[in-house]
Design an enzyme around this catalytic site. Sequence first.
Site, PDB file in Angstrom:
ATOM      1  N   LEU A  79       0.864  -1.174   0.000  1.00  0.00           N
ATOM      2  CA  LEU A  79       0.000   0.000   0.000  1.00  0.00           C
ATOM      3  C   LEU A  79       0.907   1.232   0.000  1.00  0.00           C
ATOM      4  O   LEU A  79       1.858   1.309   0.773  1.00  0.00           O
ATOM      5  CB  LEU A  79      -0.883   0.031   1.248  1.00  0.00           C
ATOM      6  CG  LEU A  79      -2.224  -0.698   1.227  1.00  0.00           C
ATOM      7  CD1 LEU A  79      -2.899  -0.577   2.582  1.00  0.00           C
ATOM      8  CD2 LEU A  79      -3.129  -0.162   0.141  1.00  0.00           C
ATOM      9  N   ASP A  80       0.612   2.188  -0.872  1.00  0.00           N
ATOM     10  CA  ASP A  80       1.398   3.414  -0.893  1.00  0.00           C
ATOM     11  C   ASP A  80       1.331   4.126   0.457  1.00  0.00           C
ATOM     12  O   ASP A  80       0.340   3.976   1.187  1.00  0.00           O
ATOM     13  CB  ASP A  80       0.870   4.358  -1.969  1.00  0.00           C
ATOM     14  CG  ASP A  80       1.170   3.862  -3.380  1.00  0.00           C
ATOM     15  OD1 ASP A  80       2.064   3.014  -3.520  1.00  0.00           O
ATOM     16  OD2 ASP A  80       0.499   4.325  -4.320  1.00  0.00           O
ATOM     17  N   PRO A  81       2.344   4.923   0.796  1.00  0.00           N
ATOM     18  CA  PRO A  81       2.309   5.663   2.066  1.00  0.00           C
ATOM     19  C   PRO A  81       1.057   6.527   2.222  1.00  0.00           C
ATOM     20  O   PRO A  81       0.562   6.693   3.336  1.00  0.00           O
ATOM     21  CB  PRO A  81       3.578   6.521   2.001  1.00  0.00           C
ATOM     22  CG  PRO A  81       4.521   5.708   1.167  1.00  0.00           C
ATOM     23  CD  PRO A  81       3.660   5.057   0.130  1.00  0.00           C
ATOM     24  N   LEU A  82       0.527   7.073   1.121  1.00  0.00           N
ATOM     25  CA  LEU A  82      -0.660   7.924   1.207  1.00  0.00           C
ATOM     26  C   LEU A  82      -1.951   7.124   1.346  1.00  0.00           C
ATOM     27  O   LEU A  82      -3.013   7.705   1.561  1.00  0.00           O
ATOM     28  CB  LEU A  82      -0.758   8.829  -0.023  1.00  0.00           C
ATOM     29  CG  LEU A  82       0.322   9.910  -0.157  1.00  0.00           C
ATOM     30  CD1 LEU A  82       0.089  10.733  -1.423  1.00  0.00           C
ATOM     31  CD2 LEU A  82       0.344  10.820   1.061  1.00  0.00           C
ATOM     32  N   ALA A  83      -1.877   5.804   1.208  1.00  0.00           N
ATOM     33  CA  ALA A  83      -3.061   4.952   1.338  1.00  0.00           C
ATOM     34  C   ALA A  83      -3.149   4.377   2.747  1.00  0.00           C
ATOM     35  O   ALA A  83      -2.144   4.224   3.443  1.00  0.00           O
ATOM     36  CB  ALA A  83      -3.018   3.820   0.323  1.00  0.00           C
TER      37      ALA A  83
END
Length: 340
Positions: A79-83
């Site tokens: 999961l991306d850091p922003l997710a």
Amino acid sequence: MSLVELSGAPVVTDTEPTAQDTPRSARRGEARAPRVRIVRRALHGVLLLDKPIGLSSNDALQKAKWLLRAEKAGHTGTLDPLATGLLPLCFGAATKFSQVSLEADKGYRATLRLGQRTASADAETPVTEERPVTCTRADIERVCAAYTGPIDQMPPMHSALKHQGKALYEYARAGQTIERVARRVTLHTIDIVSWQDERLVIDVHCSKGTYIRTLADDIGQALGCGAHLSALRRICSGPLTLAGSTTLAALEAMSEEQRAALLLPVDVLLADWPTVSLRADEAARFLSGMRRLVSLPDAAHVRVYGPDERTFLGSAHIEAGELIADRLLSPPEVQAMAPA
């Protein structure tokens, strides 16, 4: 025996000297205070983590691994850091089956900011283009329907895909564009959760490898106003959901026993596969890798259990009346996870 085999080994800590107790030479840097040493232990199971925003999947994994003092751990899809949202963490024997979760369909709740495009198609980079939002709900429904089903999707430059050993986002940050090949993905469903002015929330159920920010940009372009992904939350991965998940903050506040008690059985990763149960003698042979004759139809994936139908042995497939092992637990792992 409990689901999680607790070793009972203590965390070994060395007392750190105070400045008053430390020799002058040590305080000048000639000697250093002893470091804390963590005694790792063998844990087997799956932790459903609700990953916070701003943290990489690997950072979240390492934090949970440290809190549980686990010897071996891995996650089942970045999961991306922003997710935020569901990040299944596999410990011990569960890592043998992590690929199942990696290959599974995923579910996301995505928030789109209509009227604005960015270079990365999400909120990580500045807005590059703005247009008025003049679409209707009927327009949104039509576009979402058009993107439902198998589509060819171009991987974004701002992604972790590698080119000549470097992630694409490294090239993107340097202002370079690399030629990419579109990939076939499947959007099973796209449901409109809410829409108000420039804020559109959708639930997406899709195949692995789908880039939701690329979908957001595509939807915005099709609507004529542009869009980018302003927030993303993973809500399911295969049969696993956010129900029963925990946060790192909650995990940190728990005792070690409470943390270990959160681990789900290894076979939850295969919960939507059919099952096969074997007699005790057949189970022993299966664990040695031997093929077994079964009166069952062919199946690409099955989970295999001992005679009590609770002792998980591993995964297999059935071909021409033979049960053929794919991934097996070791006898010590089976014993450690055997039901009480």
